[in-house]
Scaffold this motif. Sequence first.
Motif, PDB file in Angstrom:
ATOM      1  N   THR A   1      -5.422  15.563 -10.286  1.00 33.88           N
ATOM      2  CA  THR A   1      -4.180  14.990  -9.776  1.00 33.88           C
ATOM      3  C   THR A   1      -3.230  14.717 -10.930  1.00 33.88           C
ATOM      4  OG1 THR A   1      -5.340  13.969  -7.916  1.00 33.88           O
ATOM      5  CG2 THR A   1      -3.173  13.091  -8.455  1.00 33.88           C
ATOM      6  N   GLY A   2      -1.963  15.078 -10.725  1.00 34.07           N
ATOM      7  CA  GLY A   2      -0.952  14.909 -11.755  1.00 34.07           C
ATOM      8  C   GLY A   2       0.054  13.836 -11.409  1.00 34.07           C
ATOM      9  N   PRO A   3       1.241  13.895 -11.985  1.00 26.09           N
ATOM     10  CA  PRO A   3       2.282  12.894 -11.738  1.00 26.09           C
ATOM     11  C   PRO A   3       2.611  12.782 -10.253  1.00 26.09           C
ATOM     12  CG  PRO A   3       2.884  14.325 -13.578  1.00 26.09           C
ATOM     13  CD  PRO A   3       1.673  14.934 -12.940  1.00 26.09           C
ATOM     14  N   GLY A   4       2.896  11.572  -9.808  1.00 30.06           N
ATOM     15  CA  GLY A   4       3.284  11.362  -8.420  1.00 30.06           C
ATOM     16  C   GLY A   4       2.179  11.610  -7.417  1.00 30.06           C
ATOM     17  N   GLY A   5       0.920  11.679  -7.895  1.00 27.59           N
ATOM     18  CA  GLY A   5      -0.184  11.931  -6.985  1.00 27.59           C
ATOM     19  C   GLY A   5      -0.287  13.369  -6.523  1.00 27.59           C
TER      20      GLY A   5
ATOM     21  N   THR B   1       0.812  -1.218   0.000  1.00 24.18           N
ATOM     22  CA  THR B   1       0.000   0.000   0.000  1.00 24.18           C
ATOM     23  C   THR B   1       0.838   1.258   0.000  1.00 24.18           C
ATOM     24  OG1 THR B   1      -0.115  -0.067   2.417  1.00 24.18           O
ATOM     25  CG2 THR B   1      -1.897  -1.140   1.197  1.00 24.18           C
ATOM     26  N   ALA B   2       2.133   1.149   0.285  1.00 24.33           N
ATOM     27  CA  ALA B   2       2.988   2.348   0.318  1.00 24.33           C
ATOM     28  C   ALA B   2       3.217   2.861  -1.090  1.00 24.33           C
ATOM     29  CB  ALA B   2       4.325   2.012   0.983  1.00 24.33           C
ATOM     30  N   GLN B   3       3.227   4.171  -1.248  1.00 28.37           N
ATOM     31  CA  GLN B   3       3.475   4.787  -2.541  1.00 28.37           C
ATOM     32  C   GLN B   3       4.768   5.590  -2.492  1.00 28.37           C
ATOM     33  OE1 GLN B   3       0.084   7.158  -3.609  1.00 28.37           O
ATOM     34  NE2 GLN B   3      -1.220   5.377  -3.956  1.00 28.37           N
ATOM     35  N   ALA B   4       5.476   5.553  -3.592  1.00 25.41           N
ATOM     36  CA  ALA B   4       6.717   6.326  -3.661  1.00 25.41           C
ATOM     37  C   ALA B   4       6.399   7.813  -3.638  1.00 25.41           C
ATOM     38  CB  ALA B   4       7.480   5.961  -4.935  1.00 25.41           C
ATOM     39  N   GLN B   5       7.032   8.536  -2.750  1.00 25.94           N
ATOM     40  CA  GLN B   5       6.792   9.968  -2.649  1.00 25.94           C
ATOM     41  C   GLN B   5       7.655  10.703  -3.671  1.00 25.94           C
ATOM     42  OE1 GLN B   5       7.366  11.297   1.364  1.00 25.94           O
ATOM     43  NE2 GLN B   5       6.118   9.667   2.252  1.00 25.94           N
ATOM     44  N   PRO B   6       7.107  11.714  -4.329  1.00 28.46           N
ATOM     45  CA  PRO B   6       7.913  12.470  -5.293  1.00 28.46           C
ATOM     46  C   PRO B   6       9.070  13.170  -4.602  1.00 28.46           C
ATOM     47  CG  PRO B   6       5.811  13.563  -4.869  1.00 28.46           C
ATOM     48  CD  PRO B   6       5.727  12.221  -4.233  1.00 28.46           C
ATOM     49  N   THR B   7      10.235  13.144  -5.243  1.00 26.34           N
ATOM     50  CA  THR B   7      11.424  13.759  -4.649  1.00 26.34           C
ATOM     51  C   THR B   7      11.663  15.180  -5.149  1.00 26.34           C
ATOM     52  OG1 THR B   7      12.803  12.786  -6.384  1.00 26.34           O
ATOM     53  CG2 THR B   7      12.535  11.517  -4.357  1.00 26.34           C
ATOM     54  N   SER B   8      11.062  15.521  -6.283  1.00 26.79           N
ATOM     55  CA  SER B   8      11.244  16.862  -6.849  1.00 26.79           C
ATOM     56  C   SER B   8       9.925  17.349  -7.414  1.00 26.79           C
ATOM     57  CB  SER B   8      12.316  16.837  -7.946  1.00 26.79           C
ATOM     58  OG  SER B   8      12.421  18.099  -8.580  1.00 26.79           O
ATOM     59  N   VAL B   9       9.431  18.473  -6.905  1.00 25.37           N
ATOM     60  CA  VAL B   9       8.169  19.048  -7.359  1.00 25.37           C
ATOM     61  C   VAL B   9       8.390  20.527  -7.660  1.00 25.37           C
ATOM     62  CG1 VAL B   9       5.766  19.532  -6.788  1.00 25.37           C
ATOM     63  CG2 VAL B   9       6.833  17.423  -5.963  1.00 25.37           C
TER      64      VAL B   9
ATOM     65  N   ARG C   1      -1.071  19.816  -3.214  1.00 28.16           N
ATOM     66  CA  ARG C   1      -1.164  18.823  -2.151  1.00 28.16           C
ATOM     67  C   ARG C   1      -0.233  17.682  -2.509  1.00 28.16           C
ATOM     68  NH1 ARG C   1      -6.320  18.108  -1.996  1.00 28.16           N
ATOM     69  NH2 ARG C   1      -6.701  19.560  -0.266  1.00 28.16           N
ATOM     70  N   VAL C   2       0.846  17.553  -1.733  1.00 28.73           N
ATOM     71  CA  VAL C   2       1.863  16.538  -1.982  1.00 28.73           C
ATOM     72  C   VAL C   2       1.916  15.610  -0.774  1.00 28.73           C
ATOM     73  CG1 VAL C   2       4.283  16.086  -2.524  1.00 28.73           C
ATOM     74  CG2 VAL C   2       3.194  18.166  -3.375  1.00 28.73           C
ATOM     75  N   ASP C   3       1.613  14.335  -1.003  1.00 26.87           N
ATOM     76  CA  ASP C   3       1.615  13.340   0.069  1.00 26.87           C
ATOM     77  C   ASP C   3       0.731  13.777   1.244  1.00 26.87           C
ATOM     78  OD1 ASP C   3       2.345  10.907   1.251  1.00 26.87           O
ATOM     79  OD2 ASP C   3       3.978  11.846   2.373  1.00 26.87           O
ATOM     80  N   GLY C   4      -0.430  14.354   0.902  1.00 27.82           N
ATOM     81  CA  GLY C   4      -1.397  14.709   1.928  1.00 27.82           C
ATOM     82  C   GLY C   4      -1.195  16.066   2.564  1.00 27.82           C
ATOM     83  N   SER C   5      -0.095  16.731   2.267  1.00 29.89           N
ATOM     84  CA  SER C   5       0.190  18.041   2.858  1.00 29.89           C
ATOM     85  C   SER C   5       0.116  19.125   1.792  1.00 29.89           C
ATOM     86  CB  SER C   5       1.583  18.051   3.501  1.00 29.89           C
ATOM     87  OG  SER C   5       1.659  17.091   4.531  1.00 29.89           O
ATOM     88  N   GLU C   6      -0.508  20.249   2.135  1.00 26.44           N
ATOM     89  CA  GLU C   6      -0.631  21.366   1.207  1.00 26.44           C
ATOM     90  C   GLU C   6       0.506  22.365   1.415  1.00 26.44           C
ATOM     91  OE1 GLU C   6      -4.450  23.195   1.224  1.00 26.44           O
ATOM     92  OE2 GLU C   6      -5.528  21.321   0.837  1.00 26.44           O
TER      93      GLU C   6
END
Length: 222
Positions: free
Chosen positions: A54-58, A20-28, A72-77
């Motif tokens: 929603t775009g790349p990397g969620g 269930t874990a998703q890779a978090q984007p490293t560069s936004v 909103r990246v990994d649930g945080s705005e």
Amino acid sequence: MRPSERFLACLCLLLGLAGTAQAQPTSVQVVGLFPNAAVVLVDGQRKLVKVGQTGPGGVQVVSADNHGAVLRVDGSERRYELTREYNAVTSGLGGSSSRAQASIAKGAGGHFWVAGSIQGQGVQFLVDTGASAVAMNEGQARRLGIDYRVSGQPMRVSTASGTAGAWRITLNSVKVGAIEVLGVEAVVIQGDAPTEVLLGMSFLNRVRWREDQGVLLLESKT
């Protein structure tokens, strides 16, 4: 529970969490801004994303204005300011340089509109690959401080309404985003047409450009 059963239960739990874990984007980054939309660059993948989508990397676009966007990246705005995008390339001598890039989203009527400048003065451009040169009407030229009747060469041009008087001039600078082109041929047309300043081929031929999924990508040649 026997030790072997306890081990298997823990192993299944760990595998379930890993699944269930998703890779978090490293560069936004936000590399383009438009009404209710932003061009996001996530781990090298670029996409135009509208507010609420929603775009790349969620990564989700919450809001967008002229200066930045709330993502909103990994649930945080978090608010991201507009970033000038550069693409590292390898030179023929084995060194490296950078080429400025700009992203333009397709707007109303399927046209590409972009804010830029002519000789340091702000301009709203309409990209027109059918125009041989950057083109504007007399009122627009006067607002930009261009003395076209003195510095320009009189000529006749064909328009949708027929032929019209015009003046061929050379603009010191035309800029879109981080891309600046010097010495750009332009035409000032007598009357009120065109209603928008046309970003024609005298500029586009001096840069690299292509359309990708509704976004026009420009890149400087040097």
